[in-house]
Scaffold this motif. Sequence first.
Motif, mmCIF file in Angstrom:
data_model
loop_
_atom_site.group_PDB
_atom_site.id
_atom_site.type_symbol
_atom_site.label_atom_id
_atom_site.label_comp_id
_atom_site.label_asym_id
_atom_site.label_seq_id
_atom_site.Cartn_x
_atom_site.Cartn_y
_atom_site.Cartn_z
ATOM 1 N N VAL A 9 0.097 -11.323 37.512
ATOM 2 C CA VAL A 9 1.307 -10.600 37.187
ATOM 3 C C VAL A 9 1.453 -9.321 37.422
ATOM 4 C CG1 VAL A 9 1.993 -12.424 35.452
ATOM 5 C CG2 VAL A 9 0.776 -10.413 34.928
ATOM 6 N N GLY A 10 0.376 -8.796 38.143
ATOM 7 C CA GLY A 10 0.478 -7.487 38.710
ATOM 8 C C GLY A 10 1.710 -6.941 39.341
ATOM 9 N N ASN A 11 2.331 -7.703 40.081
ATOM 10 C CA ASN A 11 3.824 -7.230 40.765
ATOM 11 C C ASN A 11 4.562 -7.091 39.886
ATOM 12 O OD1 ASN A 11 3.980 -10.086 40.139
ATOM 13 N ND2 ASN A 11 5.080 -10.368 41.923
ATOM 14 N N ARG A 12 4.581 -7.408 38.470
ATOM 15 C CA ARG A 12 5.613 -6.887 37.375
ATOM 16 C C ARG A 12 5.377 -5.834 36.922
ATOM 17 N NH1 ARG A 12 10.410 -9.645 37.804
ATOM 18 N NH2 ARG A 12 10.113 -11.969 37.730
ATOM 19 N N ILE A 13 4.210 -4.947 37.038
ATOM 20 C CA ILE A 13 3.914 -3.845 36.432
ATOM 21 C C ILE A 13 4.496 -2.445 37.378
ATOM 22 C CG2 ILE A 13 2.092 -2.229 36.079
ATOM 23 C CD1 ILE A 13 0.188 -4.909 35.480
ATOM 24 N N ALA A 14 5.124 -1.681 36.734
ATOM 25 C CA ALA A 14 5.685 -0.550 37.286
ATOM 26 C C ALA A 14 4.664 0.100 38.150
ATOM 27 C CB ALA A 14 6.540 0.422 36.630
ATOM 28 N N GLU A 15 5.148 0.852 39.324
ATOM 29 C CA GLU A 15 4.279 1.583 40.004
ATOM 30 C C GLU A 15 3.778 2.612 39.103
ATOM 31 O OE1 GLU A 15 4.139 4.343 44.104
ATOM 32 O OE2 GLU A 15 5.657 2.511 43.915
ATOM 33 N N SER A 16 4.387 3.443 38.593
ATOM 34 C CA SER A 16 4.008 4.497 37.552
ATOM 35 C C SER A 16 3.064 4.120 36.684
ATOM 36 C CB SER A 16 5.352 5.236 36.941
ATOM 37 O OG SER A 16 5.976 4.152 36.138
ATOM 38 N N ASP A 17 2.944 2.801 36.095
ATOM 39 C CA ASP A 17 2.213 2.268 34.956
ATOM 40 C C ASP A 17 0.992 1.811 35.520
ATOM 41 O OD1 ASP A 17 3.979 2.430 32.955
ATOM 42 O OD2 ASP A 17 4.655 0.398 33.020
ATOM 43 N N MET A 18 0.833 1.515 37.037
ATOM 44 C CA MET A 18 -0.336 1.073 37.643
ATOM 45 C C MET A 18 -1.051 2.611 37.905
ATOM 46 S SD MET A 18 -1.012 -2.041 37.820
ATOM 47 C CE MET A 18 -2.143 -1.751 39.021
ATOM 48 N N ALA A 19 -0.281 3.621 38.227
ATOM 49 C CA ALA A 19 -0.880 4.650 38.749
ATOM 50 C C ALA A 19 -1.400 5.561 37.382
ATOM 51 C CB ALA A 19 0.119 5.813 39.095
ATOM 52 N N LYS A 30 -13.629 1.795 33.388
ATOM 53 C CA LYS A 30 -13.176 0.659 32.637
ATOM 54 C C LYS A 30 -12.341 -0.016 33.929
ATOM 55 C CE LYS A 30 -12.680 -0.857 28.368
ATOM 56 N NZ LYS A 30 -11.978 -0.886 26.828
ATOM 57 N N SER A 31 -12.586 -1.230 34.124
ATOM 58 C CA SER A 31 -11.772 -1.935 35.049
ATOM 59 C C SER A 31 -10.128 -2.214 34.678
ATOM 60 C CB SER A 31 -12.140 -3.261 35.428
ATOM 61 O OG SER A 31 -11.843 -4.377 34.654
ATOM 62 N N ILE A 32 -9.162 -1.918 35.744
ATOM 63 C CA ILE A 32 -7.855 -2.213 35.330
ATOM 64 C C ILE A 32 -7.560 -3.786 34.395
ATOM 65 C CG2 ILE A 32 -5.589 -2.681 36.067
ATOM 66 C CD1 ILE A 32 -6.254 -0.203 38.069
ATOM 67 N N THR A 33 -8.247 -4.709 35.214
ATOM 68 C CA THR A 33 -8.254 -5.942 34.399
ATOM 69 C C THR A 33 -8.715 -5.959 33.073
ATOM 70 O OG1 THR A 33 -8.737 -7.035 36.995
ATOM 71 C CG2 THR A 33 -8.918 -8.423 34.989
ATOM 72 N N SER A 34 -9.744 -5.324 32.650
ATOM 73 C CA SER A 34 -10.109 -5.359 31.377
ATOM 74 C C SER A 34 -8.960 -4.654 30.509
ATOM 75 C CB SER A 34 -11.479 -4.528 31.290
ATOM 76 O OG SER A 34 -12.534 -5.101 32.026
ATOM 77 N N MET A 35 -8.435 -3.641 30.951
ATOM 78 C CA MET A 35 -7.439 -2.956 30.282
ATOM 79 C C MET A 35 -6.175 -3.806 30.021
ATOM 80 S SD MET A 35 -7.744 1.049 31.416
ATOM 81 C CE MET A 35 -7.666 0.816 33.290
ATOM 82 N N VAL A 36 -5.777 -4.335 31.163
ATOM 83 C CA VAL A 36 -4.834 -5.212 31.021
ATOM 84 C C VAL A 36 -5.058 -6.521 29.894
ATOM 85 C CG1 VAL A 36 -3.164 -7.010 32.252
ATOM 86 C CG2 VAL A 36 -3.966 -4.689 33.330
ATOM 87 N N ALA A 37 -6.047 -6.993 30.125
ATOM 88 C CA ALA A 37 -6.600 -8.126 29.165
ATOM 89 C C ALA A 37 -6.529 -7.691 27.762
ATOM 90 C CB ALA A 37 -8.087 -8.553 29.386
#
Length: 49
Positions: A9-19, A30-37
Motif C-alpha cells: 500500500v506504499g503508493n498511498r503514502i504521501a511523498e512528504s510522509d515517505m521522506a 530501523k527499516s521503513i517496513t518495520s516502522m509501517v508495521a
Amino acid sequence: MSYPKYGWVGNRIAESDMAALYKRKKATQKSITSMVAEAVSQYVKEVGK
C-alpha cells in the motif's frame, strides 16, 4: 506468476510522509517496513479489530 497475499500500500503514502520515514530510517537504522508495521499495529489497537 505468483502474487503476494497482500499488495503493498506504499503508493498511498504521501511523498512528504515517505521522506519523513526515510529520514527516521537513517536516524534509527530501523527499516521503513518495520516502522509501517508498528504504525499499523498501533492503529488497529486504537480503532479496534
